[in-house]
Motif scaffolding. Structure first.
Motif, PDB file in Angstrom:
ATOM      1  N   PRO A  33       0.794  -1.235   0.000  1.00 42.72           N
ATOM      2  CA  PRO A  33       0.000   0.000   0.000  1.00 42.72           C
ATOM      3  C   PRO A  33       0.821   1.276   0.000  1.00 42.72           C
ATOM      4  N   LEU A  34       1.934   1.320   0.730  1.00 43.53           N
ATOM      5  CA  LEU A  34       2.768   2.518   0.725  1.00 43.53           C
ATOM      6  C   LEU A  34       3.353   2.767  -0.665  1.00 43.53           C
ATOM      7  N   ALA A  35       3.783   1.691  -1.301  1.00 45.12           N
ATOM      8  CA  ALA A  35       4.348   1.814  -2.642  1.00 45.12           C
ATOM      9  C   ALA A  35       3.285   2.272  -3.633  1.00 45.12           C
ATOM     10  N   LEU A  36       2.074   1.729  -3.536  1.00 46.87           N
ATOM     11  CA  LEU A  36       0.993   2.140  -4.432  1.00 46.87           C
ATOM     12  C   LEU A  36       0.697   3.630  -4.286  1.00 46.87           C
ATOM     13  N   ALA A  37       0.591   4.080  -3.037  1.00 47.71           N
ATOM     14  CA  ALA A  37       0.297   5.496  -2.800  1.00 47.71           C
ATOM     15  C   ALA A  37       1.418   6.386  -3.324  1.00 47.71           C
ATOM     16  N   ALA A  38       2.674   5.942  -3.158  1.00 51.02           N
ATOM     17  CA  ALA A  38       3.803   6.733  -3.636  1.00 51.02           C
ATOM     18  C   ALA A  38       3.817   6.801  -5.156  1.00 51.02           C
ATOM     19  N   GLU A  69      11.652  13.024  -3.116  1.00 51.39           N
ATOM     20  CA  GLU A  69      11.007  13.523  -1.902  1.00 51.39           C
ATOM     21  C   GLU A  69       9.841  12.624  -1.495  1.00 51.39           C
ATOM     22  N   ILE A  70       9.081  12.182  -2.480  1.00 50.50           N
ATOM     23  CA  ILE A  70       7.886  11.382  -2.202  1.00 50.50           C
ATOM     24  C   ILE A  70       8.242   9.951  -1.806  1.00 50.50           C
ATOM     25  N   THR A  71       9.253   9.385  -2.454  1.00 48.33           N
ATOM     26  CA  THR A  71       9.513   7.946  -2.292  1.00 48.33           C
ATOM     27  C   THR A  71      10.560   7.603  -1.248  1.00 48.33           C
ATOM     28  N   SER A  72      11.219   8.596  -0.672  1.00 46.56           N
ATOM     29  CA  SER A  72      12.324   8.289   0.251  1.00 46.56           C
ATOM     30  C   SER A  72      11.887   7.393   1.398  1.00 46.56           C
ATOM     31  N   GLY A  73      10.700   7.645   1.947  1.00 44.10           N
ATOM     32  CA  GLY A  73      10.237   6.842   3.068  1.00 44.10           C
ATOM     33  C   GLY A  73       9.871   5.417   2.698  1.00 44.10           C
ATOM     34  N   VAL A  74       9.564   5.184   1.433  1.00 41.52           N
ATOM     35  CA  VAL A  74       9.181   3.834   1.005  1.00 41.52           C
ATOM     36  C   VAL A  74      10.342   2.867   1.196  1.00 41.52           C
ATOM     37  N   PHE A  75      11.548   3.303   0.840  1.00 38.91           N
ATOM     38  CA  PHE A  75      12.704   2.408   0.901  1.00 38.91           C
ATOM     39  C   PHE A  75      13.103   2.071   2.340  1.00 38.91           C
ATOM     40  N   ASP A  76      12.709   2.909   3.301  1.00 42.26           N
ATOM     41  CA  ASP A  76      13.023   2.658   4.700  1.00 42.26           C
ATOM     42  C   ASP A  76      11.871   1.984   5.448  1.00 42.26           C
ATOM     43  N   SER A  77      10.817   1.631   4.746  1.00 46.14           N
ATOM     44  CA  SER A  77       9.619   1.124   5.414  1.00 46.14           C
ATOM     45  C   SER A  77       9.731  -0.347   5.797  1.00 46.14           C
ATOM     46  N   GLU A  78       8.874  -0.759   6.738  1.00 44.57           N
ATOM     47  CA  GLU A  78       8.783  -2.167   7.105  1.00 44.57           C
ATOM     48  C   GLU A  78       8.323  -3.010   5.918  1.00 44.57           C
ATOM     49  N   ASP A  79       7.447  -2.447   5.117  1.00 41.75           N
ATOM     50  CA  ASP A  79       6.957  -3.194   3.958  1.00 41.75           C
ATOM     51  C   ASP A  79       8.068  -3.485   2.962  1.00 41.75           C
ATOM     52  N   ALA A  80       9.023  -2.564   2.796  1.00 36.97           N
ATOM     53  CA  ALA A  80      10.143  -2.812   1.891  1.00 36.97           C
ATOM     54  C   ALA A  80      10.977  -3.991   2.384  1.00 36.97           C
ATOM     55  N   GLN A  81      11.189  -4.043   3.704  1.00 39.59           N
ATOM     56  CA  GLN A  81      11.920  -5.174   4.278  1.00 39.59           C
ATOM     57  C   GLN A  81      11.133  -6.463   4.121  1.00 39.59           C
ATOM     58  N   GLU A  82       9.830  -6.378   4.331  1.00 40.71           N
ATOM     59  CA  GLU A  82       8.980  -7.558   4.179  1.00 40.71           C
ATOM     60  C   GLU A  82       8.997  -8.062   2.739  1.00 40.71           C
ATOM     61  N   GLY A  83       8.983  -7.156   1.776  1.00 38.90           N
ATOM     62  CA  GLY A  83       9.023  -7.565   0.379  1.00 38.90           C
ATOM     63  C   GLY A  83      10.286  -8.329   0.051  1.00 38.90           C
ATOM     64  N   ALA A  84      11.420  -7.853   0.571  1.00 36.76           N
ATOM     65  CA  ALA A  84      12.689  -8.545   0.327  1.00 36.76           C
ATOM     66  C   ALA A  84      12.709  -9.917   1.003  1.00 36.76           C
ATOM     67  N   ARG A  85      12.213  -9.980   2.244  1.00 42.04           N
ATOM     68  CA  ARG A  85      12.192 -11.266   2.954  1.00 42.04           C
ATOM     69  C   ARG A  85      11.282 -12.274   2.244  1.00 42.04           C
ATOM     70  N   ALA A  86      10.114 -11.803   1.836  1.00 40.55           N
ATOM     71  CA  ALA A  86       9.169 -12.694   1.165  1.00 40.55           C
ATOM     72  C   ALA A  86       9.750 -13.233  -0.132  1.00 40.55           C
ATOM     73  N   PHE A  87      10.460 -12.387  -0.863  1.00 43.11           N
ATOM     74  CA  PHE A  87      11.088 -12.848  -2.106  1.00 43.11           C
ATOM     75  C   PHE A  87      12.133 -13.918  -1.808  1.00 43.11           C
ATOM     76  N   ALA A  88      12.969 -13.661  -0.801  1.00 48.17           N
ATOM     77  CA  ALA A  88      14.024 -14.615  -0.458  1.00 48.17           C
ATOM     78  C   ALA A  88      13.444 -15.933   0.040  1.00 48.17           C
ATOM     79  N   GLN A  89      12.300 -15.846   0.740  1.00 46.26           N
ATOM     80  CA  GLN A  89      11.683 -17.051   1.309  1.00 46.26           C
ATOM     81  C   GLN A  89      10.651 -17.684   0.380  1.00 46.26           C
ATOM     82  N   ARG A  90      10.490 -17.120  -0.783  1.00 50.06           N
ATOM     83  CA  ARG A  90       9.576 -17.648  -1.798  1.00 50.06           C
ATOM     84  C   ARG A  90       8.157 -17.819  -1.258  1.00 50.06           C
ATOM     85  N   ARG A  91       7.670 -16.732  -0.660  1.00 46.79           N
ATOM     86  CA  ARG A  91       6.311 -16.723  -0.132  1.00 46.79           C
ATOM     87  C   ARG A  91       5.641 -15.403  -0.469  1.00 46.79           C
TER      88      ARG A  91
END
Length: 260
Positions: free
Chosen positions: A204-209, A231-253
């Motif tokens: 959702p944060l990425a969609l809004a950005a 300015e708009i997207t800086s917070g997206v890269f530091d978000s919990e969702d960004a970390q979750e996206g990377a973890r989910a990709f690595a864990q294939r889920r």
């Protein structure tokens, strides 16, 4: 902003799997907008943006017509379906934060078409028609038609629609990139909900950005556009969702988003 006490349900809304379906419900008037309908539509859009459980909105009209635009009988009595700071229908001048998809059956005329143009994606039936007939009534399409249509269509195509008042077919809209998906008659809402599901599964944060960058960088030169994007997207890269996206990709889920 709220509807008048005891007002009929001129705009309906229903939620399912993170998608809010908003239906203009004035079928006896071809879903033309009056002031009360604009208030109710504005409230539905506010609900979409405010509810963290909702990711995407779908806007449609009841009984096979998207909207005939402004209720001319109400206009003749001095009533306008325009809200201060929010535009026609409480939508065309509103910076909706979450993605909004138009599901168009039948006609989208005048302000109805301008509400479609305020959406991010458009699903329409093969027999849908889009028109801005304001010039035939001594008016102009000032709720987004004059500004947005030439940005979505080639200039001379937009000029033809605006200067003649003659409608654009759904097939023409698809050809020129205005319409994302064509469906058989009766299938616009189903097609829009399928598309909404594909959008809603994303963060959702990425969609809004993404939506904010698309809206705010139109017309900027490249360097200014990149500056505003950052300015708009800086917070997206530091978000919990960004970390979750990377973890989910690595864990294939499938990722589990939290909007933070």
């Amino acid at each position: 902003m709220s509807a008048a006490p005891g007002a009929a349900d001129l705009v309906l809304h229903e939620r399912h799997d993170g998608v809010l379906t908003i239906t203009i419900n004035r079928p006896a008037h071809k879903n033309a907008m009056d002031h009360e309908a604009a208030l109710q539509l504005a409230a539905a859009v506010d609900l979409l943006d405010a509810d963290p459980e909702l990711s995407v909105g779908v806007l449609t009209g009841a009984d096979g017509v998207f909207s005939a635009g402004m209720d001319l009988k109400a206009f003749a009595k001095g009533e306008l379906p325009v809200l201060p700071g929010r535009g026609f229908g409480g939508l065309t001048g509103t910076a909706v934060r979450k993605p909004l998809i138009a599901a168009v059956e039948g006609w989208a005329l005048g302000g109805g078409f301008e509400m479609v143009l305020a959406c991010d994606l458009i699903v329409a039936t093969d027999d849908a028609r889009f028109g801005l007939p304001e010039v035939t009534r001594g008016l102009v399409a000032a709720a987004g038609g004059l500004v947005r249509l030439p940005r979505r269509l080639p200039y001379h195509v937009a000029a033809r629609v605006l200067l003649t008042g003659e409608p654009l077919t759904a097939a023409e809209g698809k050809h020129y990139g205005l319409v994302n998906v064509l469906t058989p008659p009766g299938g616009a809402l189903e097609g829009a909900l399928e598309l909404a599901g594909r959008v809603a599964r994303n963060a959702p944060l990425a969609l809004a950005a993404v939506k904010e960058v698309l809206r705010e960088t139109q017309g900027l030169n490249e360097s200014d556009a990149f500056r505003r994007q950052d300015e708009i997207t800086s917070g997206v890269f530091d978000s919990e969702d960004a970390q979750e996206g990377a973890r989910a990709f690595a864990q294939r889920r499938a990722p589990v988003w939290h909007g933070r």
